[in-house]
Scaffold this active site. Structure first.
Site, PDB file in Angstrom:
ATOM      1  N   LYS A 142       0.833  -1.211   0.000  1.00  0.00           N
ATOM      2  CA  LYS A 142       0.000   0.000   0.000  1.00  0.00           C
ATOM      3  C   LYS A 142       0.861   1.251   0.000  1.00  0.00           C
ATOM      4  CE  LYS A 142      -3.849  -0.953   1.962  1.00  0.00           C
ATOM      5  NZ  LYS A 142      -4.629  -1.407   3.137  1.00  0.00           N
ATOM      6  N   ARG A 155      -3.612   2.778   7.900  1.00  0.00           N
ATOM      7  CA  ARG A 155      -3.796   1.564   7.109  1.00  0.00           C
ATOM      8  C   ARG A 155      -2.601   0.625   7.260  1.00  0.00           C
ATOM      9  NH1 ARG A 155      -7.241   2.853   2.449  1.00  0.00           N
ATOM     10  NH2 ARG A 155      -8.248   4.856   2.927  1.00  0.00           N
ATOM     11  N   GLY A 206      -6.308 -11.001   7.062  1.00  0.00           N
ATOM     12  CA  GLY A 206      -6.189 -11.419   8.451  1.00  0.00           C
ATOM     13  C   GLY A 206      -5.540 -10.365   9.306  1.00  0.00           C
ATOM     14  N   MET A 233      -5.040  -6.202  10.555  1.00  0.00           N
ATOM     15  CA  MET A 233      -5.982  -5.157  10.913  1.00  0.00           C
ATOM     16  C   MET A 233      -6.427  -4.372   9.700  1.00  0.00           C
ATOM     17  SD  MET A 233      -5.705  -2.026  13.505  1.00  0.00           S
ATOM     18  CE  MET A 233      -5.652  -0.924  12.114  1.00  0.00           C
ATOM     19  N   ARG A 268      -2.773  -1.602  -6.792  1.00  0.00           N
ATOM     20  CA  ARG A 268      -1.937  -2.804  -6.698  1.00  0.00           C
ATOM     21  C   ARG A 268      -2.250  -3.703  -7.888  1.00  0.00           C
ATOM     22  NH1 ARG A 268      -5.154  -5.386  -1.505  1.00  0.00           N
ATOM     23  NH2 ARG A 268      -7.177  -5.450  -2.525  1.00  0.00           N
ATOM     24  N   HIS A 322      -0.288 -43.244  -1.936  1.00  0.00           N
ATOM     25  CA  HIS A 322      -0.914 -43.980  -3.039  1.00  0.00           C
ATOM     26  C   HIS A 322      -2.119 -43.234  -3.586  1.00  0.00           C
ATOM     27  CE1 HIS A 322      -3.714 -46.998  -4.719  1.00  0.00           C
ATOM     28  NE2 HIS A 322      -2.610 -47.422  -5.300  1.00  0.00           N
ATOM     29  N   SER A 364      16.732 -41.880 -14.651  1.00  0.00           N
ATOM     30  CA  SER A 364      15.494 -41.174 -14.352  1.00  0.00           C
ATOM     31  C   SER A 364      15.398 -41.077 -12.834  1.00  0.00           C
ATOM     32  CB  SER A 364      14.308 -41.937 -14.935  1.00  0.00           C
ATOM     33  OG  SER A 364      13.121 -41.268 -14.598  1.00  0.00           O
ATOM     34  N   CYS A 417      11.043 -38.554 -12.899  1.00  0.00           N
ATOM     35  CA  CYS A 417       9.684 -39.074 -13.067  1.00  0.00           C
ATOM     36  C   CYS A 417       8.946 -39.140 -11.744  1.00  0.00           C
ATOM     37  CB  CYS A 417       9.706 -40.434 -13.751  1.00  0.00           C
ATOM     38  SG  CYS A 417      10.524 -41.693 -12.784  1.00  0.00           S
ATOM     39  N   TYR A 429      14.792 -34.078 -19.552  1.00  0.00           N
ATOM     40  CA  TYR A 429      13.332 -34.038 -19.530  1.00  0.00           C
ATOM     41  C   TYR A 429      12.784 -34.146 -18.107  1.00  0.00           C
ATOM     42  CZ  TYR A 429      13.298 -39.101 -18.809  1.00  0.00           C
ATOM     43  OH  TYR A 429      13.478 -40.354 -18.292  1.00  0.00           O
TER      44      TYR A 429
END
Lengths: 895, 895
Positions: A29, A99, A108, A110, A353, A473, A782, A852, A872
């Site tokens: 701000k 502010r 959350g 003030m 903003r 899982h 991998s 992977c 990759y």
């Protein structure tokens, strides 16, 4: 003596000491106000106390740094001078708003206190000055309530109730008793307000034991301290934890001259976005509420005007606002979220903003801005977040139902797979299948899931488990399908016997409806309405730009031809992980075949069972090769511990006994023997092929035969055979030699040409440490970062739920910034990966390297993979776009 | 053209082409013959075919290298020349023995073939030449049988039976039918032998389909090939596996001129040791059998003479032998095992090798030889093996009962703790305690053990489990007490319900007796007689020499004051690991106190339970501090997963419910929630103190208060507080800060002076990888190599039994030389340790580093720890002497 540190930065009259670049110090701000001032926009004057003060306040046991009071006093004098008003002056009082403003937006904390500086005498001065006693008293009424509730934690309901009583009396007076409707706030007249104020002060006194402060200095410091205190309010702390915000010092406090949107009818207040934050269109979007202060807009007491109505009402102010919009978009080169006030026809900007936007708007705006020449393609790619991609692929709970959510909220678990799902609770995979077959939407609720549950998981709309982490899982399987899943919901007590679950004293029974928000981990009672976003055109455009930047290949982890096709559609350039074992649960015959293999007591019996599995596997592989023709397909040989395939209940074991012609007792004994203390570190991975090389023979045969079938069909296939859980060069050399022996014989016999690769999964620390010896025989590596993380950290992902949250809790040791199973532990696991790649490429410079594990679809982890020089990444199909984006972002040089 | 490789080395007439140093090439036997020849001892001439030939034979698909036949032929000619005899010459035939001989002694390979060169015509020549037809025919009879059985695998019983028939007939002829006793071998006369030989040849023909070879060249090559083939005989392969012999090429073959111990009465054959191999005294020790060939001594058909009888019978030959003994001991500077033959009064040496000796003789001989000036103290220390130390501390099965063992053998498991034990089988810890209390010797048989079983384990003489490896719970606990233990006996099917176990079809019921040999893993039916060795005086002398060499400190892992005292007696220089949790199982009250803590549902309740534990822990620690005064004591804070402390059976849970005043259902639910998929990687170690820092507070308090009590008593104590399972520098910083806070406050309040250290257990790969950050706050590192091995290799030690044997099986991939849980994996785990130490000492040069895993008491691993520059090793008390020896050996520079 050192230089005195500057803790306060002023702005006003066209110049500011700070700037937009000083967000860390001035908060969002404060920096916005300074920047708007500097670029010549109409901003009320004021000053900002830095975030450093907040940090010092807590460091020094809630004491302010020396000189702060003097510095604030100086700036106040400057503000008085520039406004020509004086703080506490009954004739011409300076009123301010106070502010909060952290470097990142943070709910959350003030909220704003308006009208500070009013007291019993300045209120009269304001009345005289404006010639509007009602306005002045209304401002004072608001101030007492706001100060009391936000700075002193007095329940705002008490202030509201006092106001309601006044309104009720006024209603009775004007409309008589029995009037159906209470009068509006702005219909209360000045005299009635004058009666209200002492009541509000009495409430204040009751709660604080003190009179409402009349000294504006006391008011000011009370408000400043309240802002700093709110930094550690539980809500704010929780928010920072959830959002993983750890690297900011604190909040700043801005003290700004009041301008009044409620001063007569040519005043008002509004919020707007420089583009449509929902659709992303380049159209001005916002609300304007005449004769109102900011809080009225938020509270929604009256219906605000649209911007076109505002234009008709206040054409001049609107014209100024349009010009502000143009300048701000050009200045910030991004969509802005603005707050403004019009005081007697004159526009003031109160906040600016970067505007939050819907996922599809994010794509739309980024692509538009490139077309408009505002930003480069690289900037456009960098602006998209992983959540934007998730947001356009997964359904969400209708945001308009937000108010209902609180009431329906039941419990929170770990957000394993994003999206939302609603349906009836069932507790077994079988029920999930049965209920779904008759057209019901079901949510499968389990303590944990196992491979036997896969069918039911697939039938369910969403999955909720009491245990497990993001790579359990349930999470892994659900992610593969992009299916909403919440895991590790430790407060859930599942009672399979009575088909219900408890959360504390609440009970949900089979058949009752619940809704899951997989993006947050929240579980709600009832079936909430869902919205399915549709990927906008701009998605494809932006992804093509990301693709153009990236050097990392993106593959997918798929187990079926169907998933392979889906992955290809989402941009996958091959399969990085095909888990051969998932196929076994596809049908009764298949699972029986593998079970026969497991309970075989002689090599002959085992071979017969394997022979039966061969055609099944061959067919599956051929399907995936066809779907992925021209692209590489990495197939991992059997990996999980064998006990995962066998039934653990008596009925299942009796069935298996019957099917195999063995005695129930012998089947039970055999299955009991498969039990392991720590199956994760047990008889699994390539260890299965060391003890039963005939499994390797069958699987390699199935892969190569399938590939040869496809070659005959004229397709190009690139099989890559991968051995899991390798720990040693001799072990891998044995596996590699045996693999090549089977494969080469088949290829030679076929007379066809087929290139294939043999590689190792690097998922044990030892394999990474000694990768040189493995690379000697392996054509590719991998990284299985799930297991590598488990072993490197010594943390079972299935059991981490009980303590890992404490590790990412900043109230504890603040050990990890992220769950290492979700975002790769670059420091520890990453060090092993770096070693493994360096050593591996030392012996085989062209060693192909990929990942992977689940991390292959996580933004930060993919960026790290790019940095490591991998070839990759591979992830579940629905995360392929995120991986493409991350790989593109990683390849863009940092400014 | 390259140089032709030399495959054959001759010896004879006082000179040899080889030498004693060429053991790898010539085998032990060949090298011994060469060396004895070179130093001028009377050795029959001959030649040795190298081990390389054996290697090439298998490499080239059972083909001999080129030139070998020519080379052998040349050496044969040389042998003929030096002996003046000719191979196959009916007038003056050269006869040879063919002997196998690997570089290390290896039972299971082909035995010697004597008298090779005899055939139907040379036998007559030999008869004429010696004037003893009986001798010649007897030699031929022996040769046909030996060649047939050892080179052609014909069951020797068939040859023996044919001989028996002849003997029976002779018996009948001489003594009439009904004679109670059969005549002796040497009582069979020449004519009867002449009848026997055709029968033996017929047996040969029946089995081989060929006539018994008459060509001595065919005999020779048949014998040579038989030796090489025996290298891969199952018995030999198994032996190499068991003994971990992998780095030798193959066996050599020695062809040696025959000398005859059975040629008339002034001949004979004998074996002797240069010192007493049982007691170690410097006295000549051996047997002599007149008129016999080597096999007769081994077969034990007649009772041999003692050496003094030999001296009386053949004073000249005996005098030569005493001179040989002197020269060989001076030459080899070690006790020798000799084989010799006397042919018509003349001594020939046939073999000489380092003599096997009993554990106590090993000490005795080494110390004596230092006193005699034969060897240095360093050499003496290097000559002791870990098994020698084990042998003098643990009871063994009476070696004289060896013949009975085979019949009594039941099953083999993993040799977890050496020594032997016999007793009645019980299946529960409780029964073990009850039965032992009434004076019974019991063997506790379990599927696996858990901390709840510790009382019963202590009462039992030995422990046998069906699962687990060398570092499973049972093994670790038993090792701490030096108690015989066999684990991972997978063939064991334990049936708790019926109180019996199966091994295949065999059943052993509660109360039946069994005997365990923990040094081999063998289990026998019945109670076999045990012998308890007593450490000889020389043990202390030798250990003091080892101590003088070593730089590594040796500490012990102990959990009680009693163990601490025992460890100190065995030479421990402190405690390297005190496991605080083992104390909890000492009594009902203690275990209840910790259970109260675990099932506490509020911080207050948990604190109350902890308060009750405090005095108990304090008292235990004080006891250990007193026993170890002046020495450092490392105490590890709570480590195991909490579920290990709670009852898992209904009765136990109901008891706990009653004791805590909670409902059974809530206790059961809480215990169920403690269940983990992979407890090894679960909520344990310092993670417990991250979630419940109050546990840390209590334990640190107990340690420091106990130390202060001892300081007040005037004792010097050095507490070292160790945090287990550390993974991160921030985690450790949190623990360290909290530890110091509690400790420093107590010390300050006491007004006493107390130094203590805070350190980290390095047992996760991540801690090792990122040790720099941990060393920043840690004053010491202690490697927990059990867990570090589990995580680095991804192998659960409890589950390894199912596949790890395949990893050390040379028929499979031959992946590991040793079980990595027994002998440290220097390549993989060792690399992490090296990194951890290097990085740690970079930030803290004086960082104290030790090891407290099971490897700390294993010879090779301790040597590796020395090489890594550690400060100390710590092991179970009974392994302290082994660690001292290993540390001494490691510090002696290699020649």
């Amino acid at each position: 003596m050192g230089e005195v540190k500057k803790y306060v930065f002023s702005f006003g009259s066209g110049r500011a000491e700070g700037s937009g670049a000083m967000k860390a110090l001035l908060g969002g701000k404060g920096a916005g106000l300074a920047e708007m001032t500097n670029i010549g926009l109409p901003v009320p004057a004021g000053f900002t106390i830095t975030t450093e003060v907040c940090e010092l306040y807590y460091k020094n046991n809630r004491k302010y740094p020396e000189h702060l009071r003097e510095e604030v006093a100086e700036h106040l004098v400057r503000l008085e001078t520039s406004t020509g008003k004086k703080f506490g002056d009954p004739k011409n009082p300076l009123l301010v708003s106070v502010r909060s403003g952290a470097p990142v937006s943070m709910p959350g904390m003030m909220e704003t206190i308006l009208n500070l500086g009013l007291n019993d005498s300045t209120v009269e001065g304001l009345a005289k000055l404006t010639g509007d006693r009602h306005f002045a008293l209304d401002a004072y009424r608001r101030f007492v309530g706001m100060y009391g509730s936000t700075a002193k934690d007095i329940p705002s309901e008490e202030f509201e109730q006092a106001f309601d009583e006044i309104k009720d009396e006024a209603t009775r007076k004007r409309l008589g008793t029995g009037a159906g409707k209470r009068i509006q706030d702005n219909q209360v007249n000045a005299d009635e307000l004058a009666l209200l104020i002492p009541k509000l002060k009495a409430i204040y006194r009751k709660h604080t034991g003190e009179d409402f402060p009349q000294d504006p200095q006391v008011q000011l410091w009370g408000a400043i301290t309240a802002v700093f205190e709110s930094w550690m309010a539980p809500k704010a702390v929780t928010y920072r934890e959830v959002e993983k915000i750890t690297d900011i010092a604190g909040t700043a406090v801005s003290v700004v001259q009041m301008v009044f949107g409620n001063l007569a009818d040519r005043s008002g207040t509004g919020v707007c976005f420089t583009r449509d934050p929902n659709k992303g269109d380049n159209s001005f979007y916002g609300d304007y509420l005449p004769n109102a202060q900011g809080e009225d807009v938020v509270a929604g007491v009256r219906t605000p005007m649209t911007l076109s109505e505002f234009e008709r009402t206040e054409p001049e102010a609107y014209g100024q606002l349009v010009e502000v919009r143009r300048r701000l978009e050009n200045h910030y080169r991004d969509m802005q979220d603005l707050e403004f006030t019009v005081e007697q026809g004159k526009l003031y900007m109160l906040q600016c903003r970067t505007g939050k936007r819907s996922p599809s708007a994010a794509f739309h705006i980024a692509v538009d801005m490139v077309k408009e020449g505002l930003i480069s393609k690289a900037e456009a790619v960098l602006r998209i977040r992983d959540k934007d991609i998730e947001g356009i692929f997964y359904p969400v709970i209708d945001p308009s139902k937000k108010p209902e959510l609180k009431k329906a909220w039941l419990v929170q678990g770990i957000d394993a797979v994003p999206g939302a799902a609603a349906g009836k609770v069932v507790f077994t995979a079988k029920d999930a299948e049965l209920w779904a077959a008759r057209g019901e939407n079901v949510i499968l609720v389990r303590k944990e899931t196992s491979p036997e549950d896969v069918g039911g998981m697939h039938s369910a709309k969403g999955i909720l488990t009491a245990t497990g982490g993001k790579t359990s899982h349930a999470a892994v399987v659900a992610r593969g399908w992009g299916k909403c899943c919440i895991v590790g919901c430790e407060a859930l007590e599942v009672d399979y016997e009575d088909k219900l679950f408890h959360v504390g004293s609440a009970v949900v029974r089979e058949g009752e409806e619940i809704t899951l928000n997989g993006s947050t981990g929240d579980v709600y009672r009832g079936s909430l309405p869902l919205i399915q976003a549709v990927p906008p055109e701009s998605f494809e455009t932006l992804m093509s730009w990301a693709d153009a930047f990236r050097s990392l290949e993106v593959r997918a982890n798929v187990d079926t031809p169907y998933d392979a096709a889906k992955a290809r559609e989402l941009g996958a350039q091959g399969v990085g992980l095909c888990r051969t074992e998932h196929m076994f649960f596809d049908s009764e015959e298949r699972i029986l075949a593998i079970r026969r293999m497991i309970v075989a007591t002689s090599p002959q019996e085992r071979q017969t069972a394997l022979d039966a599995l061969l055609p099944v596997q061959r067919e599956d592989f051929a399907g995936i090769f066809r779907a992925m023709h021209d692209l590489p397909v990495t197939i991992r040989l059997l990996d999980p511990p064998l006990h995962e395939f066998v039934p653990h209940d008596e009925a299942g074991q009796r069935g298996l006994a019957k099917a195999t012609g063995k005695s129930f007792e012998s089947i039970r004994a055999q299955i009991d023997r498969l039990h392991e203390q720590n199956p994760m570190l047990g008889h699994r991975g390539c260890r299965l092929c060391i003890t039963f090389p005939e499994i390797l023979d069958m699987q390699v045969r199935a892969i190569i035969e399938a590939a040869l079938v496809c070659v005959k069909e004229g397709l190009k296939v690139e099989p890559e055979i991968m051995h899991p859980l390798v720990i040693d060069r001799r072990e891998f050399a044995f596996l590699e030699a045996r693999t090549r022996k089977v494969a080469d014989e088949l290829i030679q016999k076929s007379g066809l040409k087929l290139d294939y690769k043999v590689g190792a999964m690097i998922e044990t620390p030892r394999a990474a440490l000694l990768s040189e010896g493995i690379a000697d025989k392996a054509e590719f590596f991998s990284f299985g970062t799930n297991d590598l993380t488990q072993m490197t950290l010594g943390i079972s992902r299935d059991d981490a739920g009980r303590f890992l949250p404490d590790y990412v809790d900043e109230h504890r040791a603040a050990i990890f910034r992220h769950d290492p199973f979700y975002t790769l532990d670059q420091e520890g696991v990453g060090k092993l990966m770096t070693m493994a790649i360096d050593q591996g490429r030392r012996v085989r410079p062209k060693l192909k390297v990929g990942i992977c594990g689940e991390h292959g679809g996580e933004l930060e982890s993919v960026k790290f993979c790019h940095k490591l020089g991998m070839n990759y990444v591979s992830c579940s199909p629905y995360r392929v776009p995120i991986a493409r984006l991350a790989a593109g972002q990683a390849a863009i040089p940092h400014p």
